[in-house]
Design a protein around this motif. Structure first.
Motif, mmCIF file in Angstrom:
data_model
loop_
_atom_site.group_PDB
_atom_site.id
_atom_site.type_symbol
_atom_site.label_atom_id
_atom_site.label_comp_id
_atom_site.label_asym_id
_atom_site.label_seq_id
_atom_site.Cartn_x
_atom_site.Cartn_y
_atom_site.Cartn_z
ATOM 1 N N UNK A 189 0.856 -1.183 0.000
ATOM 2 C CA UNK A 189 0.000 0.000 0.000
ATOM 3 C C UNK A 189 0.895 1.237 0.000
ATOM 4 N N UNK A 190 0.510 2.246 -0.779
ATOM 5 C CA UNK A 190 1.242 3.512 -0.788
ATOM 6 C C UNK A 190 0.331 4.638 -0.318
ATOM 7 N N UNK A 191 0.882 5.524 0.526
ATOM 8 C CA UNK A 191 0.191 6.700 1.047
ATOM 9 C C UNK A 191 0.983 7.928 0.600
ATOM 10 N N UNK A 192 0.291 8.897 -0.015
ATOM 11 C CA UNK A 192 0.956 10.089 -0.544
ATOM 12 C C UNK A 192 0.264 11.331 -0.015
ATOM 13 N N UNK A 193 0.998 12.148 0.741
ATOM 14 C CA UNK A 193 0.453 13.415 1.240
ATOM 15 C C UNK A 193 0.483 14.472 0.140
ATOM 16 N N UNK A 194 -0.540 15.304 0.116
ATOM 17 C CA UNK A 194 -0.629 16.347 -0.909
ATOM 18 C C UNK A 194 -1.633 17.398 -0.438
ATOM 19 N N UNK A 195 -1.607 18.579 -1.057
ATOM 20 C CA UNK A 195 -2.655 19.560 -0.795
ATOM 21 C C UNK A 195 -3.318 19.942 -2.114
ATOM 22 N N UNK A 196 -4.112 21.006 -2.092
ATOM 23 C CA UNK A 196 -4.941 21.339 -3.251
ATOM 24 C C UNK A 196 -4.141 21.672 -4.503
ATOM 25 N N UNK A 197 -2.909 22.123 -4.355
ATOM 26 C CA UNK A 197 -2.152 22.583 -5.517
ATOM 27 C C UNK A 197 -1.964 21.502 -6.575
ATOM 28 N N UNK A 198 -1.704 20.267 -6.142
ATOM 29 C CA UNK A 198 -1.473 19.187 -7.101
ATOM 30 C C UNK A 198 -2.342 17.958 -6.837
ATOM 31 N N UNK A 245 -4.294 12.621 2.016
ATOM 32 C CA UNK A 245 -3.394 11.481 1.836
ATOM 33 C C UNK A 245 -4.079 10.516 0.882
ATOM 34 N N UNK A 246 -3.524 10.368 -0.319
ATOM 35 C CA UNK A 246 -4.068 9.429 -1.288
ATOM 36 C C UNK A 246 -3.577 8.026 -0.969
ATOM 37 N N UNK A 247 -4.465 7.048 -1.062
ATOM 38 C CA UNK A 247 -4.146 5.663 -0.719
ATOM 39 C C UNK A 247 -4.384 4.775 -1.936
ATOM 40 N N UNK A 248 -3.331 4.080 -2.363
ATOM 41 C CA UNK A 248 -3.421 3.119 -3.460
ATOM 42 C C UNK A 248 -2.798 1.804 -3.034
ATOM 43 N N UNK A 249 -3.350 0.703 -3.539
ATOM 44 C CA UNK A 249 -2.739 -0.604 -3.341
ATOM 45 C C UNK A 249 -2.097 -1.047 -4.645
ATOM 46 N N UNK A 250 -1.203 -1.999 -4.544
ATOM 47 C CA UNK A 250 -0.593 -2.529 -5.762
ATOM 48 C C UNK A 250 -1.520 -3.503 -6.467
ATOM 49 N N UNK A 251 -2.316 -4.215 -5.681
ATOM 50 C CA UNK A 251 -3.174 -5.270 -6.216
ATOM 51 C C UNK A 251 -4.611 -4.976 -5.836
ATOM 52 N N UNK A 252 -5.503 -4.961 -6.805
ATOM 53 C CA UNK A 252 -6.904 -4.618 -6.535
ATOM 54 C C UNK A 252 -7.614 -5.696 -5.723
ATOM 55 N N UNK A 253 -7.066 -6.906 -5.653
ATOM 56 C CA UNK A 253 -7.694 -7.979 -4.888
ATOM 57 C C UNK A 253 -7.308 -7.944 -3.414
ATOM 58 N N UNK A 254 -6.333 -7.127 -3.059
ATOM 59 C CA UNK A 254 -5.909 -7.047 -1.668
ATOM 60 C C UNK A 254 -6.949 -6.302 -0.844
ATOM 61 N N UNK A 255 -7.293 -6.843 0.313
ATOM 62 C CA UNK A 255 -8.247 -6.224 1.212
ATOM 63 C C UNK A 255 -7.510 -5.501 2.337
ATOM 64 N N UNK A 256 -7.791 -4.221 2.487
ATOM 65 C CA UNK A 256 -7.178 -3.465 3.574
ATOM 66 C C UNK A 256 -7.634 -4.019 4.923
ATOM 67 N N UNK A 257 -6.755 -4.013 5.929
ATOM 68 C CA UNK A 257 -7.178 -4.454 7.263
ATOM 69 C C UNK A 257 -8.270 -3.539 7.806
ATOM 70 N N UNK A 258 -9.112 -4.109 8.687
ATOM 71 C CA UNK A 258 -10.099 -3.258 9.352
ATOM 72 C C UNK A 258 -9.373 -2.213 10.183
ATOM 73 N N UNK A 259 -9.950 -1.054 10.237
ATOM 74 C CA UNK A 259 -9.235 0.092 10.790
ATOM 75 C C UNK A 259 -10.010 0.711 11.945
ATOM 76 N N UNK A 260 -9.357 0.778 13.117
ATOM 77 C CA UNK A 260 -9.884 1.498 14.270
ATOM 78 C C UNK A 260 -8.844 2.517 14.692
#
Length: 622
Positions: A189-198, A245-260
């Protein structure tokens, strides 16, 4: 469990294409052949239109993603030999991150569980300009990138002069994201921080690099009040209260863990933000041995006990029954789902785990993206807008298991490395590892950072990790995990002319008649990494008669001059007599071995059948 559902005559081939060209599939997994044509064909005659992102410099960015690195990799042996660093699996790498990512490709492909990056936002005031040391003529770039010379000239104009246009920013980001994707595991999984400019441009870019079907979320995190207030000087715009923070996975079949995530318990006002204040006496009852007299549970009694039974049954079905005696067991309380909460009139002492957690969503209003106090508490000044360690720690806790590898190739002040070490120590048994990359960008001579003794941003990164590690060791004296780090850096390629790229099989002789010991070690580090060994893999000296070779995994490197027939005989004897000596390749620095000796070595290896039946190959590199 695997089934034959969905398998067709070309399903395997389509899966391979999806891994190589994720942008050529839509969100539903349909193959878009027109996009593939545009991706791989030098000249494409497309008969119908399709949706595509384009910008000035895209062809150049595609070229950059495939060009080999121009640099070598060297080790900071003094730093790495310190007791706290000698056995560390953590890495801080100094250099341009595109060069570093290319160096890491062979050894770390499909190895990284999580990437977090905080790239330049291209705000116009953050100092971003596109800079590129590669030099092409318009004719050369036109030929290599399959574009006309006019377009090549326009691209070279912004690479030469330095530009912060959208096109320049996209050209900068594209090859870095492309190579980074190759490092991610299939469940990465990749997380990318960004603001409105881009943000808009980044979303489209990531759809192309990772595939739009792999987009998972955009997380909104609060900006500090000071950041929002400063924007009111521009009366034509509203203040921007959030970053993303944009979140992308490498594989579309991967399920993200439940998040608390945890909620604040200390501020009285916080109750108002989360729970209703209506007094309901029926919501007060005994559970877990707690009979509350004030406040109330969030769920009714029947619903709570039903949920508890369902949870117990689920645990038993999984064969993992943490309940040792009764329902009051500590582990059970800490691992329950979001069942019970006190309302605003309740008191913190009435809480039981996990009553301070909330089911995760993408609006992280409880955190601010920036937090400077962490750096000031470590005695580091002069770094603007460091990321909040709590944000990174939350992401790592959510996505990563105890021994996963985390990458941050825009390391900045070193927040990611600090978060990984902190989380490992808090959990006592954590062994997550990090790779952080930072350019040695110079600090302003008039800045507080420069005055404090930090000539480059890299020096801030290094100091922050060292100080954070020392603080963690002091706060968690029983923690015996990895709080050190090794340093490597890109180095000028002394083996090539300025207009040539690095390749291990490069035919050019070194410019120097003799390489220094430091240069030989740099070459050795670069080659072992190129051959697939992690930078933390031990490289052991091996004595062969009077000669010193180097063993890394199952590859034996003959780097030094002076290898003789007697040393060759010692090598053959060691193969037979040393049970632990099992190389399968001999890699020779040909410039330091006469051609006659190269031939003798090759013939000896080819003609000798050793007792262990090892298949040996000789590779000559010059």
């Amino acid at each position: 469990m695997y089934t034959s559902d969905g398998i067709t005559a070309n399903s395997t081939q389509l899966e391979q294409l999806k891994k190589l060209f994720p942008a050529c599939f839509d969100a539903d997994g349909n193959f878009l052949i027109d996009r593939l044509q545009a991706e791989i064909a030098p000249q494409t005659d497309i008969g119908r239109e399709f949706y595509e992102m384009n910008w000035l410099g895209k062809s150049y960015a595609r070229l950059l993603r495939n060009l080999p690195p121009e640099t070598l990799i060297s080790e900071d042996k003094t730093h790495n030999a310190k007791p706290e660093n000698a056995g560390s699996q953590n890495l801080l790498i100094r250099g341009d991150n595109l060069e570093v990512l290319k160096h890491l490709k062979n050894a770390y492909a499909n190895s990284v569980k999580m990437i977090y990056i905080d790239p330049p936002y291209n705000t116009g005031s953050d100092g971003f300009v596109y800079q590129d040391d590669r030099k092409f003529t318009p004719a050369e770039l036109a030929r290599l990138a399959n574009i006309d010379e006019d377009e090549a000239a326009r691209i070279l104009d912004f690479t030469d002069k330095g530009s912060n246009s959208h096109s320049a920013w996209l050209t900068f980001m594209y090859p870095r994201l492309y190579v980074a994707r190759e490092l991610l595991r299939e469940d990465g999984v990749i997380f990318i921080s960004i603001d409105d400019n881009e943000a808009a441009q980044l979303k489209l870019l990531c759809d192309e690099v990772f595939g739009e079907g792999n987009f998972r979320n955009t997380i909104a995190v609060k900006r500090g009040a000071k950041s929002v207030q400063s924007q009111f000087e521009n009366i034509d715009k509203l203040g921007i209260a959030y970053e993303y923070i944009l979140v992308y996975t490498k594989n579309s079949e991967y399920r993200l863990p439940k998040f608390y995530f945890e909620l604040e318990e200390t501020k009285e006002g916080n109750w108002n933000n989360h729970w209703r204040s209506t007094d309901r006496p029926t919501m007060r009852y005994e559970i877990f041995g707690i009979d509350i007299k004030e406040g109330q549970w969030r769920w009714a009694k029947d619903r709570s006990f039903c949920a508890i039974e369902n949870y117990k049954n689920l645990i038993n079905e999984l064969g993992e029954n943490p309940i040792q005696s009764d329902i009051d067991n500590w582990y059970f309380k800490n691992n329950m789902p979001d069942l019970l909460r006190l309302s605003k009139t309740g008191k913190p002492e009435h809480f039981i785990p996990p009553t301070n957690t909330k089911f995760g969503h993408n609006l992280w209003t409880d955190l601010m993206i920036g937090k400077s106090s962490t750096l000031s508490n470590l005695g580091i000044v002069g770094f603007d807008n460091p990321k909040n360690i709590d944000v990174i720690e939350r992401i790592v806790r959510w996505i990563c298991e105890h021994n996963d590898l985390i990458l941050d190739f825009f390391a900045g002040s070193g927040t990611t490395s600090h978060a990984v070490m902190q989380l490992n120590a808090e959990e006592q048994n954590g062994s997550r590892r990090y790779i952080c990359v930072q350019l040695p960008e110079k600090t302003d001579e008039k800045s507080e950072a420069h005055k404090a003794g930090y000539p480059t941003i890299f020096d801030i990164t290094k100091a922050r990790i060292e100080k954070a590690a020392a603080k963690i060791r002091a706060e968690y004296p029983d923690y015996t995990g990895d709080s050190g780090f090794k340093i490597f850096q890109t180095a000028d390629n002394f083996r090539q002319h300025s207009d040539k790229d690095f390749s291990p099989e490069q035919p050019d002789l070194p410019l120097n008649d003799e390489l220094s010991e430091e240069q030989l070690q740099t070459l050795l580090t670069t080659w072992t990494l190129y051959d697939g060994a992690a930078l933390t893999t031990p490289v052991e000296p091996v004595r062969l008669g009077a000669y010193t070779a180097y063993l890394c995994e199952k590859r034996l490197y003959l780097m030094n001059a002076g290898f003789t027939s007697a040393d060759l005989l010692a090598f053959i004897r060691k193969l037979d007599d040393d049970a632990a000596f099992n190389p399968n390749r001999v890699i020779v620095f040909g410039s330091n071995m006469a051609s006659a000796m190269q031939h003798e070595l090759d013939q000896a290896v080819r003609g000798y059948t050793n007792k262990k039946e090892i298949e040996l190959n000789v590779v000559i590199r010059v």
